[in-house]
Design a protein around this motif. Structure first.
Motif, PDB file in Angstrom:
ATOM      1  N   GLU A  33      37.806  44.249  48.415  1.00  0.00           N
ATOM      2  CA  GLU A  33      38.020  44.913  47.120  1.00  0.00           C
ATOM      3  C   GLU A  33      37.936  43.897  45.977  1.00  0.00           C
ATOM      4  OE1 GLU A  33      41.849  46.849  44.873  1.00  0.00           O
ATOM      5  OE2 GLU A  33      41.607  47.297  47.002  1.00  0.00           O
ATOM      6  N   HIS A  34      38.581  42.761  46.155  1.00  0.00           N
ATOM      7  CA  HIS A  34      38.573  41.735  45.107  1.00  0.00           C
ATOM      8  C   HIS A  34      37.188  41.125  44.916  1.00  0.00           C
ATOM      9  CE1 HIS A  34      43.193  41.012  45.474  1.00  0.00           C
ATOM     10  NE2 HIS A  34      42.879  42.237  45.112  1.00  0.00           N
ATOM     11  N   CYS A  35      36.459  40.965  45.997  1.00  0.00           N
ATOM     12  CA  CYS A  35      35.121  40.380  45.886  1.00  0.00           C
ATOM     13  C   CYS A  35      34.127  41.354  45.253  1.00  0.00           C
ATOM     14  CB  CYS A  35      34.636  39.892  47.244  1.00  0.00           C
ATOM     15  SG  CYS A  35      35.503  38.413  47.799  1.00  0.00           S
ATOM     16  N   ARG A  36      34.313  42.625  45.453  1.00  0.00           N
ATOM     17  CA  ARG A  36      33.463  43.606  44.760  1.00  0.00           C
ATOM     18  C   ARG A  36      33.705  43.540  43.258  1.00  0.00           C
ATOM     19  NH1 ARG A  36      34.354  48.415  49.144  1.00  0.00           N
ATOM     20  NH2 ARG A  36      32.590  47.895  50.500  1.00  0.00           N
ATOM     21  N   ILE A  37      34.953  43.358  42.863  1.00  0.00           N
ATOM     22  CA  ILE A  37      35.282  43.185  41.436  1.00  0.00           C
ATOM     23  C   ILE A  37      34.633  41.904  40.914  1.00  0.00           C
ATOM     24  CG2 ILE A  37      37.168  42.739  39.804  1.00  0.00           C
ATOM     25  CD1 ILE A  37      38.913  44.574  41.647  1.00  0.00           C
ATOM     26  N   ALA A  38      34.703  40.826  41.708  1.00  0.00           N
ATOM     27  CA  ALA A  38      34.092  39.555  41.307  1.00  0.00           C
ATOM     28  C   ALA A  38      32.582  39.694  41.154  1.00  0.00           C
ATOM     29  CB  ALA A  38      34.433  38.468  42.323  1.00  0.00           C
ATOM     30  N   GLN A  39      31.942  40.425  42.079  1.00  0.00           N
ATOM     31  CA  GLN A  39      30.493  40.644  41.977  1.00  0.00           C
ATOM     32  C   GLN A  39      30.140  41.299  40.648  1.00  0.00           C
ATOM     33  OE1 GLN A  39      29.590  42.950  45.567  1.00  0.00           O
ATOM     34  NE2 GLN A  39      28.205  41.322  46.222  1.00  0.00           N
ATOM     35  N   GLN A  40      30.885  42.317  40.289  1.00  0.00           N
ATOM     36  CA  GLN A  40      30.612  43.018  39.035  1.00  0.00           C
ATOM     37  C   GLN A  40      30.820  42.099  37.837  1.00  0.00           C
ATOM     38  OE1 GLN A  40      29.187  46.055  38.592  1.00  0.00           O
ATOM     39  NE2 GLN A  40      28.919  45.857  40.795  1.00  0.00           N
ATOM     40  N   TYR A  41      31.878  41.302  37.879  1.00  0.00           N
ATOM     41  CA  TYR A  41      32.129  40.376  36.775  1.00  0.00           C
ATOM     42  C   TYR A  41      31.005  39.353  36.658  1.00  0.00           C
ATOM     43  CZ  TYR A  41      33.985  36.698  33.913  1.00  0.00           C
ATOM     44  OH  TYR A  41      34.130  35.761  32.930  1.00  0.00           O
ATOM     45  N   ILE A  42      30.577  38.794  37.781  1.00  0.00           N
ATOM     46  CA  ILE A  42      29.511  37.786  37.768  1.00  0.00           C
ATOM     47  C   ILE A  42      28.205  38.392  37.246  1.00  0.00           C
ATOM     48  CG2 ILE A  42      28.037  36.361  39.250  1.00  0.00           C
ATOM     49  CD1 ILE A  42      30.594  35.877  40.983  1.00  0.00           C
ATOM     50  N   LYS A  43      27.906  39.623  37.644  1.00  0.00           N
ATOM     51  CA  LYS A  43      26.653  40.264  37.231  1.00  0.00           C
ATOM     52  C   LYS A  43      26.646  40.666  35.766  1.00  0.00           C
ATOM     53  CE  LYS A  43      25.485  42.004  41.784  1.00  0.00           C
ATOM     54  NZ  LYS A  43      25.461  43.144  42.691  1.00  0.00           N
ATOM     55  N   THR A  44      27.794  41.152  35.268  1.00  0.00           N
ATOM     56  CA  THR A  44      27.816  41.721  33.921  1.00  0.00           C
ATOM     57  C   THR A  44      28.575  40.883  32.895  1.00  0.00           C
ATOM     58  OG1 THR A  44      29.854  42.986  34.259  1.00  0.00           O
ATOM     59  CG2 THR A  44      27.760  44.041  34.914  1.00  0.00           C
ATOM     60  N   GLY A  45      29.447  40.000  33.369  1.00  0.00           N
ATOM     61  CA  GLY A  45      30.278  39.228  32.446  1.00  0.00           C
ATOM     62  C   GLY A  45      31.420  40.039  31.871  1.00  0.00           C
ATOM     63  N   GLN A  46      31.603  41.258  32.380  1.00  0.00           N
ATOM     64  CA  GLN A  46      32.660  42.129  31.883  1.00  0.00           C
ATOM     65  C   GLN A  46      33.725  42.333  32.952  1.00  0.00           C
ATOM     66  OE1 GLN A  46      30.869  45.745  30.518  1.00  0.00           O
ATOM     67  NE2 GLN A  46      29.489  44.710  29.099  1.00  0.00           N
ATOM     68  N   ASP A  47      34.942  42.546  32.498  1.00  0.00           N
ATOM     69  CA  ASP A  47      36.078  42.762  33.390  1.00  0.00           C
ATOM     70  C   ASP A  47      35.988  44.165  33.987  1.00  0.00           C
ATOM     71  OD1 ASP A  47      38.515  43.072  34.626  1.00  0.00           O
ATOM     72  OD2 ASP A  47      39.688  42.354  32.925  1.00  0.00           O
ATOM     73  N   HIS A  48      35.835  44.247  35.307  1.00  0.00           N
ATOM     74  CA  HIS A  48      35.703  45.533  36.003  1.00  0.00           C
ATOM     75  C   HIS A  48      36.846  45.751  36.983  1.00  0.00           C
ATOM     76  CE1 HIS A  48      31.610  46.538  34.675  1.00  0.00           C
ATOM     77  NE2 HIS A  48      31.416  45.232  34.690  1.00  0.00           N
ATOM     78  N   GLY A  49      38.051  45.479  36.575  1.00  0.00           N
ATOM     79  CA  GLY A  49      39.160  45.727  37.476  1.00  0.00           C
ATOM     80  C   GLY A  49      40.159  44.598  37.546  1.00  0.00           C
ATOM     81  N   GLY A  50      40.008  43.626  36.706  1.00  0.00           N
ATOM     82  CA  GLY A  50      40.988  42.564  36.664  1.00  0.00           C
ATOM     83  C   GLY A  50      40.423  41.198  36.985  1.00  0.00           C
ATOM     84  N   MET A  51      40.772  40.256  36.150  1.00  0.00           N
ATOM     85  CA  MET A  51      40.323  38.890  36.361  1.00  0.00           C
ATOM     86  C   MET A  51      41.064  38.230  37.525  1.00  0.00           C
ATOM     87  SD  MET A  51      37.882  38.487  34.358  1.00  0.00           S
ATOM     88  CE  MET A  51      37.631  36.758  34.606  1.00  0.00           C
ATOM     89  N   LEU A  52      42.310  38.614  37.762  1.00  0.00           N
ATOM     90  CA  LEU A  52      43.067  38.020  38.857  1.00  0.00           C
ATOM     91  C   LEU A  52      42.425  38.320  40.212  1.00  0.00           C
ATOM     92  CD1 LEU A  52      45.468  36.347  39.779  1.00  0.00           C
ATOM     93  CD2 LEU A  52      46.832  38.436  39.785  1.00  0.00           C
ATOM     94  N   PRO A  53      42.102  39.583  40.511  1.00  0.00           N
ATOM     95  CA  PRO A  53      41.426  39.842  41.795  1.00  0.00           C
ATOM     96  C   PRO A  53      40.083  39.111  41.907  1.00  0.00           C
ATOM     97  CG  PRO A  53      42.255  41.891  40.883  1.00  0.00           C
ATOM     98  CD  PRO A  53      42.426  40.840  39.825  1.00  0.00           C
ATOM     99  N   ALA A  54      39.315  39.091  40.832  1.00  0.00           N
ATOM    100  CA  ALA A  54      38.025  38.390  40.863  1.00  0.00           C
ATOM    101  C   ALA A  54      38.237  36.903  41.109  1.00  0.00           C
ATOM    102  CB  ALA A  54      37.274  38.615  39.554  1.00  0.00           C
ATOM    103  N   GLY A  55      39.236  36.334  40.461  1.00  0.00           N
ATOM    104  CA  GLY A  55      39.545  34.918  40.633  1.00  0.00           C
ATOM    105  C   GLY A  55      39.996  34.589  42.047  1.00  0.00           C
ATOM    106  N   ARG A  56      40.750  35.496  42.666  1.00  0.00           N
ATOM    107  CA  ARG A  56      41.178  35.277  44.051  1.00  0.00           C
ATOM    108  C   ARG A  56      39.968  35.189  44.969  1.00  0.00           C
ATOM    109  NH1 ARG A  56      43.810  38.659  47.046  1.00  0.00           N
ATOM    110  NH2 ARG A  56      44.749  37.058  48.316  1.00  0.00           N
ATOM    111  N   CYS A  57      39.035  36.094  44.797  1.00  0.00           N
ATOM    112  CA  CYS A  57      37.831  36.079  45.631  1.00  0.00           C
ATOM    113  C   CYS A  57      37.040  34.801  45.411  1.00  0.00           C
ATOM    114  CB  CYS A  57      36.960  37.293  45.325  1.00  0.00           C
ATOM    115  SG  CYS A  57      35.354  37.204  46.150  1.00  0.00           S
ATOM    116  N   ILE A  58      36.813  34.459  44.171  1.00  0.00           N
ATOM    117  CA  ILE A  58      36.043  33.251  43.870  1.00  0.00           C
ATOM    118  C   ILE A  58      36.770  32.020  44.401  1.00  0.00           C
ATOM    119  CG2 ILE A  58      35.178  31.794  41.990  1.00  0.00           C
ATOM    120  CD1 ILE A  58      34.643  34.478  40.445  1.00  0.00           C
ATOM    121  N   GLY A  59      38.091  32.011  44.309  1.00  0.00           N
ATOM    122  CA  GLY A  59      38.872  30.902  44.850  1.00  0.00           C
ATOM    123  C   GLY A  59      38.726  30.779  46.360  1.00  0.00           C
TER     124      GLY A  59
END
Length: 128
Positions: A33-59
């Motif tokens: 779930e967090h990595c799907r949010i990160a994918q969207q953020y990386i592709k669009t540069g927009q927050d699609h569900g929270g920076m914390l979940p995206a950051g966890r995946c990237i971390g």
């Protein structure tokens, strides 16, 4: 990758993860779930569900890549992972999502184990 060596890496990560607080180690469903949010953020540069979940995946992705680079010289050559020299965050996150989506029965495993398995699957060394 030689399955025996892969088991050793997974066992070492599992043992290390067991020392963390139980609530600190989530399963693959949450990581996906967090990595799907990160994918969207990386592709669009927009927050699609929270920076914390995206950051966890990237971390997890970056930490796994660094761990594999360090451990790589200490395992059997057939078990090594060959990460590209210019591996992007997007490629790392995509590798995690691809592995997690294609191995749904493993989603109950701890996140650190899944992250390591995703990279060993996505970036095998030539000739293995």
């Amino acid at each position: 990758m030689a399955w025996k060596n892969r088991k050793v890496i997974v066992l070492a990560v599992s043992i290390a993860a067991s020392f963390a607080a139980p609530s600190a180690i989530a399963d693959g469903k949450e990581l996906l779930e967090h990595c799907r949010i990160a994918q969207q953020y990386i592709k669009t540069g927009q927050d699609h569900g929270g920076m914390l979940p995206a950051g966890r995946c990237i971390g997890y992705a970056e930490g796994s890549a660094q761990t594999l680079n360090i451990v790589g010289g200490h395992v059997d050559p057939l078990a090594r992972v060959c990460l590209p020299s210019k591996l992007s965050r997007a490629e790392m996150v995509d590798a995690l999502v691809r592995y997690l989506e294609s191995h749904p029965k493993q989603l109950k495993s701890p996140e650190p184990v899944l992250a390591i398995l995703a990279f060993t699957d996505a970036f095998p060394c030539p000739g293995k």
